[in-house]
Design an enzyme around this catalytic site. Structure first.
Site, short mmCIF file in Angstrom:
data_model
loop_
_atom_site.label_atom_id
_atom_site.label_comp_id
_atom_site.label_asym_id
_atom_site.label_seq_id
_atom_site.Cartn_x
_atom_site.Cartn_y
_atom_site.Cartn_z
N GLU A 123 -8.89 -13.50 -1.64
CA GLU A 123 -8.30 -13.98 -0.53
C GLU A 123 -9.19 -14.68 0.35
OE1 GLU A 123 -6.46 -10.87 1.86
OE2 GLU A 123 -6.83 -11.65 3.72
N ASP A 177 -10.54 -12.51 10.48
CA ASP A 177 -9.47 -12.39 9.54
C ASP A 177 -8.25 -12.82 10.17
OD1 ASP A 177 -8.23 -12.22 7.02
OD2 ASP A 177 -8.67 -9.92 7.01
N HIS A 185 1.03 -1.16 0.04
CA HIS A 185 0.23 -0.08 0.00
C HIS A 185 0.91 1.13 0.12
CE1 HIS A 185 -2.32 -2.90 2.29
NE2 HIS A 185 -3.39 -2.30 1.96
N GLU A 240 -10.85 -6.63 -4.68
CA GLU A 240 -10.62 -7.79 -3.40
C GLU A 240 -11.76 -7.69 -2.77
OE1 GLU A 240 -6.67 -7.85 -1.57
OE2 GLU A 240 -7.68 -8.78 0.20
N HIS A 243 -11.09 -14.07 3.50
CA HIS A 243 -12.11 -13.28 3.19
C HIS A 243 -13.50 -14.21 2.88
CE1 HIS A 243 -9.47 -9.50 2.17
NE2 HIS A 243 -9.19 -10.22 3.60
N ASP A 292 -4.64 -13.53 -3.05
CA ASP A 292 -3.90 -13.17 -1.59
C ASP A 292 -4.10 -14.40 -0.98
OD1 ASP A 292 -3.37 -10.66 -2.25
OD2 ASP A 292 -4.52 -9.67 -0.64
N ASP A 317 -1.02 -12.56 1.72
CA ASP A 317 -1.41 -11.50 2.68
C ASP A 317 -1.42 -12.14 3.77
OD1 ASP A 317 -2.54 -9.35 3.70
OD2 ASP A 317 -4.14 -9.21 2.27
N ASP A 359 -5.51 -14.06 8.96
CA ASP A 359 -4.46 -13.85 8.01
C ASP A 359 -3.16 -14.78 8.02
OD1 ASP A 359 -5.29 -11.85 6.31
OD2 ASP A 359 -4.85 -10.22 7.50
C1 XUL Z 1 -7.39 -6.82 4.41
C2 XUL Z 1 -6.70 -7.05 3.17
C3 XUL Z 1 -5.81 -6.00 2.50
C4 XUL Z 1 -5.85 -6.05 1.03
C5 XUL Z 1 -5.22 -4.69 0.39
O1 XUL Z 1 -7.93 -7.68 4.63
O2 XUL Z 1 -6.56 -8.18 2.46
O3 XUL Z 1 -4.54 -6.10 2.99
O4 XUL Z 1 -5.34 -7.12 0.36
O5 XUL Z 1 -5.60 -3.52 0.83
CO CO Z 2 -5.67 -9.27 0.88
#
Ligand code: XUL
Ligand code: CO
Length: 461
Positions: free
Chosen positions: A293, A332, A126, A257, A296, A321, A364, A334
Site C-alpha cells: 500500500e 495514513d 475484512h 501487507e 504505508h 492497495d 484501500d 488513504d
Molecule cells: C490499514 C490497511 C488495512 C489493510 C487490511 O492501514 O491498509 O485496511 O489493507 O487489513
Molecule cells: Co491496506
C-alpha cells in the site's frame, strides 16, 4: 487521543423507510447509471470514464486484465467520515447505523449494486466489515455465514469476484496488545480460530488471495516487550495458517501487507524489505507474497512506489492497495490515487513483471469526510481508475520505447565486461580488486543524470 465521535450518525438524519431497501429488486443508487466510457467527455463531467476502456488492448492485454480493480468494503461501505475530532458526516440512506443482520444485508446489496454500476470485477473485505461480531466466536461465525451466503449469491448474480479476504485482528479490545504477537497465548488462540474461519470463508467465496495486515503486531515500548519471542510466535502463527490452507485446499496467495506504524508505534511488518527478511528468516518466503500500500510506504519514509519496486525486484509483489497519502501530512490518509505520475510509476513496475494476477489494484481509499454525496463514492473510484488507465498507457509507452531502460542498462554496463563481470560471477577477490585499482587508478566521474531521467518521464506523462 480520545475520540469525540459516536459510532453512528444521529437518528433524525437517517432514512425512515429501510423497508424499501429490503426488497430483492431494491435500487440503492437511483440517480447513478452504469458508468460508461466517453473519451470526448468534458472537464466538468466526472461520472464517466475518459481513459479507462476495459476492453482496449495495451501491450497485448486488455486494460481490464492489467488493472484488476477492486473496491474495498471497509472504507466504502463502513466508513462514516468520523475522525478523532468529529462526528460522522457520511450518511448512507440504507444504513441505520445498527449492528443488525438486516442492516449488514442492506449494505452488502448496496455494495454489489455499486460494484456493478462502476464496472469493477473484484471486491475485498475484512470478516467483521461484512458481518457483526457476536457475543462469542460461535455467534460471530454464524453471523458471518449468513452474510457469506448472501455474498455468494450476489457474486454469482453480478459476476464480481473476491480479490481477497482478511480477518480484522486489530479492532476488538482483545487484540490491543497484538494478535499473533500477543503476550497472552489465549489471544493467540482466538486470532488463530478467527483466521481458521476466515480461510474457510475465503475458500467458499473463491478468494484469489488472503491478506494479513498486522496493525497491532508490534510494540509501544520495548520495556515490556520480548521482540524475539513475538516474532517467533508470529512465524508460528503463519506456519499454522499455511498448514490449514493446504489442508482445506485453499489455493489463493497469502499476502502480508507492510506498514511501519499506526495504530502501533512500531509495527513488525515495517516495510517491504523488512517483511521479505522476516519471511526468509523463518523459511516462509515460498508461501507468502506482499500486498503493498503506497500510503504505508510513504509513512515508512520512502517514495510512493518504493515498496512496489522492492517487492517486485525480489519476485514478491502479490497485490497493491492502490491509494496515496498527502505528502504534506504524516499519517495514513488513504486518499484515492489521482496523480498520473504516481500511477505511471506503479504501472511501469507492474508491466515489467508481466502483470499482477492473481493480485490486483484494490482501492484501500476513503472519500474525504467532506465528500458527502453518494455520487462522490463513484466519482472517487472513477477518477482513480482513469488515473490508473492513464498511468498504464504512459507506462506502456515508456516500456515499449525502451529509452529509459536502455540508459539504465548502459549505466551498469561495466559489470558485463572485464573486472565487473568477475564481480558478478563472484570469481574475484579483494587482492585482485586491489591490483585492478593499482593498475587503473582513479575511476572516471560519471553523471547520474537525474534531471535527464526526470525529463524523459515528463515527455511521456
Ligand atoms: C490499514 C490497511 C488495512 C489493510 C487490511 O492501514 O491498509 O485496511 O489493507 O487489513
Ligand atoms: Co491496506
Amino acid at each position: 487521543m480520545s475520540s469525540f465521535a459516536p459510532k453512528s450518525s444521529s437518528a433524525d438524519e437517517r432514512s425512515a423507510d429501510y423497508a424499501q431497501y429490503d426488497r430483492d429488486e431494491a435500487v440503492f443508487f437511483p440517480d447513478i447509471p452504469k458508468i460508461s466510457f466517453n473519451s470526448e467527455a468534458g472537464a466538468n463531467e466526472t461520472l464517466v470514464f475518459k481513459t479507462y476502456n476495459p476492453k482496449e488492448v495495451v501491450l497485448g492485454k486488455t486494460m481490464e486484465e492489467w488493472l484488476r480493480f477492486s473496491v474495498c468494503f471497509w472504507h466504502t461501505f463502513r466508513g462514516t467520515g468520523a475522525d478523532p475530532f468529529g462526528f460522522p458526516t457520511l450518511h448512507r440512506p440504507w444504513d441505520d447505523g445498527s449492528d443488525s443482520i438486516e442492516n449488514a444485508k442492506r449494505r452488502m446489496r448496496a455494495a454489489f449494486e455499486f460494484f456493478s454500476k462502476l464496472g469493477v470485477k473484484y471486491w475485498a473485505f475484512h470478516d467483521r466489515d461484512i458481518a457483526p461480531e457476536g457475543s462469542n466466536l460461535e455467534v460471530s461465525n454464524k453471523n458471518l455465514d449468513t452474510l457469506v451466503e448472501l455474498a455468494e449469491q450476489l457474486q454469482q448474480k453480478t459476476g464480481v469476484h473476491l480479490l481477497w479476504a482478511t480477518c480484522n485482528l486489530f479492532a476488538h479490545p482483545r487484540y490491543m496488545n497484538g494478535a499473533s504477537t500477543n503476550p497472552d497465548a489465549h489471544v493467540f488462540a482466538y486470532a488463530a480460530a478467527q483466521v481458521k474461519k476466515g480461510l474457510e470463508v475465503a475458500l467458499r467465496l473463491g478468494a484469489e488471495n488472503f491478506v494479513f495486515w498486522g496493525g497491532r503486531e508490534g510494540y509501544h515500548t520495548l520495556l515490556n516487550t520480548n521482540i524475539k519471542k513475538e516474532l517467533d510466535n508470529m512465524a508460528a502463527f503463519f506456519r499454522l495458517v499455511v498448514a490449514y490452507k493446504k489442508k482445506i485446499g485453499f489455493n489463493g496467495t497469502l499476502l502480508i501487507e507492510p506498514k511501519p506504524k499506526e495504530p502501533t508505534k512500531h509495527q513488525y511488518d515495517y516495510d517491504a524489505m523488512t517483511v521479505i527478511a522476516f519471511l526468509k528468516t523463518y523459511g516462509l518466503e515460498h508461501e507468502f507474497k506482499l500486498n503493498i500500500e503506497p500510503n504505508h510506504t510513504t509513512l515508512a519514509g520512502h517514495c510512493h512506489e518504493h515498496d512496489v519496486a522492492m517487492a517486485a525486484a525480489f519476485g514478491m509483489l502479490g497485490s497493491i492497495d492502490s491509494n496515496t497519502g498527502s505528502p504534506d501530512l504524516g499519517w495514513d490518509t488513504d486518499q484515492f490515487p489521482m496523480d498520473v505520475k504516481n500511477t505511471t510509476a506503479i504501472m511501469k513496475i507492474v508491466i515489467e513483471q508481466g502483470g499482477l494476477q492473481p493480485g490486483g489494484l484494490n482501492f484501500d481509499c476513503k472519500v474525504r469526510r467532506e465528500s458527502t454525496e453518494l455520487a462522490d463514492m463513484f466519482i472517487a473510484h472513477i477518477g482513480a481508475m482513469d488515473a490508473f488507465a492513464r498511468g498504464l498507457k504512459c507506462a506502456a509507452r515508456i516500456v515499449d520505447e525502451g529509452v529509459l531502460s536502455m540508459q539504465v542498462l548502459e549505466r551498469y554496463s561495466s559489470y558485463s565486461i572485464d573486472i565487473g563481470a568477475r564481480v558478478e560471477s563472484e570469481e574475484t577477490s579483494l587482492e585482485e580488486l586491489e591490483k585492478y585499482v593499482l593498475k587503473n587508478g582513479e575511476p572516471e566521474r560519471r553523471s547520474g543524470r537525474q534531471e535527464h531521467f526526470e525529463s524523459i518521464i515528463n515527455h511521456y506523462v
